[in-house]
Design an enzyme around this catalytic site. Structure first.
Site, short mmCIF file in Angstrom:
data_model
loop_
_atom_site.label_atom_id
_atom_site.label_comp_id
_atom_site.label_asym_id
_atom_site.label_seq_id
_atom_site.Cartn_x
_atom_site.Cartn_y
_atom_site.Cartn_z
N LYS A 86 33.67 35.53 33.92
CA LYS A 86 32.93 36.23 32.86
C LYS A 86 33.80 36.50 31.67
CE LYS A 86 30.80 40.09 34.20
NZ LYS A 86 30.88 41.37 35.01
C1 E4P Z 1 28.11 43.38 34.31
O1 E4P Z 1 28.48 42.42 33.82
C2 E4P Z 1 28.78 44.83 33.50
O2 E4P Z 1 29.92 44.66 33.70
C3 E4P Z 1 28.17 46.04 34.36
O3 E4P Z 1 26.80 45.74 34.75
C4 E4P Z 1 28.07 47.11 33.36
O4 E4P Z 1 27.52 48.32 34.01
P1 E4P Z 1 27.68 49.69 33.66
O5 E4P Z 1 26.89 49.89 32.23
O6 E4P Z 1 26.97 50.17 34.75
O7 E4P Z 1 29.12 50.02 33.92
#
Ligand code: E4P
Length: 226
Positions: free
Chosen positions: A86
């Site tokens: 990522k």
């Molecule tokens: C995924 O890529 C994100 O890091 C994650 O879904 C963020 O989620 P949140 O807004 O609940 O922290």
């Protein structure tokens, strides 16, 4: 739509894999911090449990392209080639993506709040683009609408990049994007639990069992009624 768990808690990962058709796990630095354990200790435990070919998404933490690329290579070395790295969709992130795509490293463009970030991620070679539905809503915009616009951009331009929708607060948000045909959703355990958390469902199943036991006897099921 593929369904992934957005968490690093092994108890939840084991429980949800046992119950549901789960396709993988996503983490971010905040999710890893919540475990209180060393990052690779947790990530290797997840990788061992889900299998070497399953989808695991792990985020770089460096903020400039060269450091992101080094993080990416380390992630792949530790967790295997099936791991999606990522990379935040910031200017340095796109520079890193363009370099890493040449090495065959699979990339998920993350921290996406706007369709233009997703467009650039697709053009930079990302396999997935991850819009943050609930965080966009919390800014006063419409996260579902942003994700749908991204899906439209990918379809009309024939990009191979898929949406990995992220940051959900409730099952309705997940359902909206499932109906729209996004490639994947990563969802926190509490929200996955909410998919079938409904007293009407439980009451219906309980009533079937009660009626059957009234006929066949307490504790009797279809395997032992004669
Ligand atoms: C995924 O890529 C994100 O890091 C994650 O879904 C963020 O989620 P949140 O807004 O609940 O922290």
């Amino acid at each position: 739509m593929r369904l992934l768990i957005d968490d690093a808690n092994m108890n939840d990962i084991r429980r949800l894999y046992d119950l549901y058709p789960i396709d993988g796990v996503t983490t971010n630095p905040s999710i890893l911090a919540k475990t209180g354990k060393q990052p690779y200790e947790v990530l290797k435990e997840i990788r061992a449990f889900i299998g070497k070919d399953a989808d695991l998404h792990v985020q770089v933490t460096a903020k400039e392209a060269e450091g992101m690329a080094e993080d990416a290579r380390a992630i792949i070395k530790e967790l295997g080639e099936a791991t999606f790295v990522k990379i935040p969709c910031i200017p340095e992130g796109f520079r890193a993506m363009k370099a890493l795509r040449k090495e065959g490293i699979r990339i998920t463009g993350t921290a996406i709040y706007t369709p233009m970030q997703a467009y650039l991620a697709a053009r930079s070679g990302a396999s997935y683009a991850a819009p943050y539905i609930n965080r966009i809503d919390n800014m006063g915009y419409d996260g579902i609408r942003v994700a749908k616009e991204i899906q439209d951009i990918f379809e009309v331009n024939h990009y191979e990049t898929g949406i990995l929708a992220a940051s959900f607060k409730n099952s309705q948000q997940v359902l909206e994007l499932c109906k729209y045909g996004v490639a994947a959703a990563t969802v926190a355990p509490a929200v996955i639990d909410g998919f079938v958390n409904n007293v009407a469902i439980t009451a219906a199943v309980d009533a079937f069992v009660k009626d059957f036991e009234g006929l066949a006897g307490e504790g009797v099921t279809m395997k032992n009624c004669r």
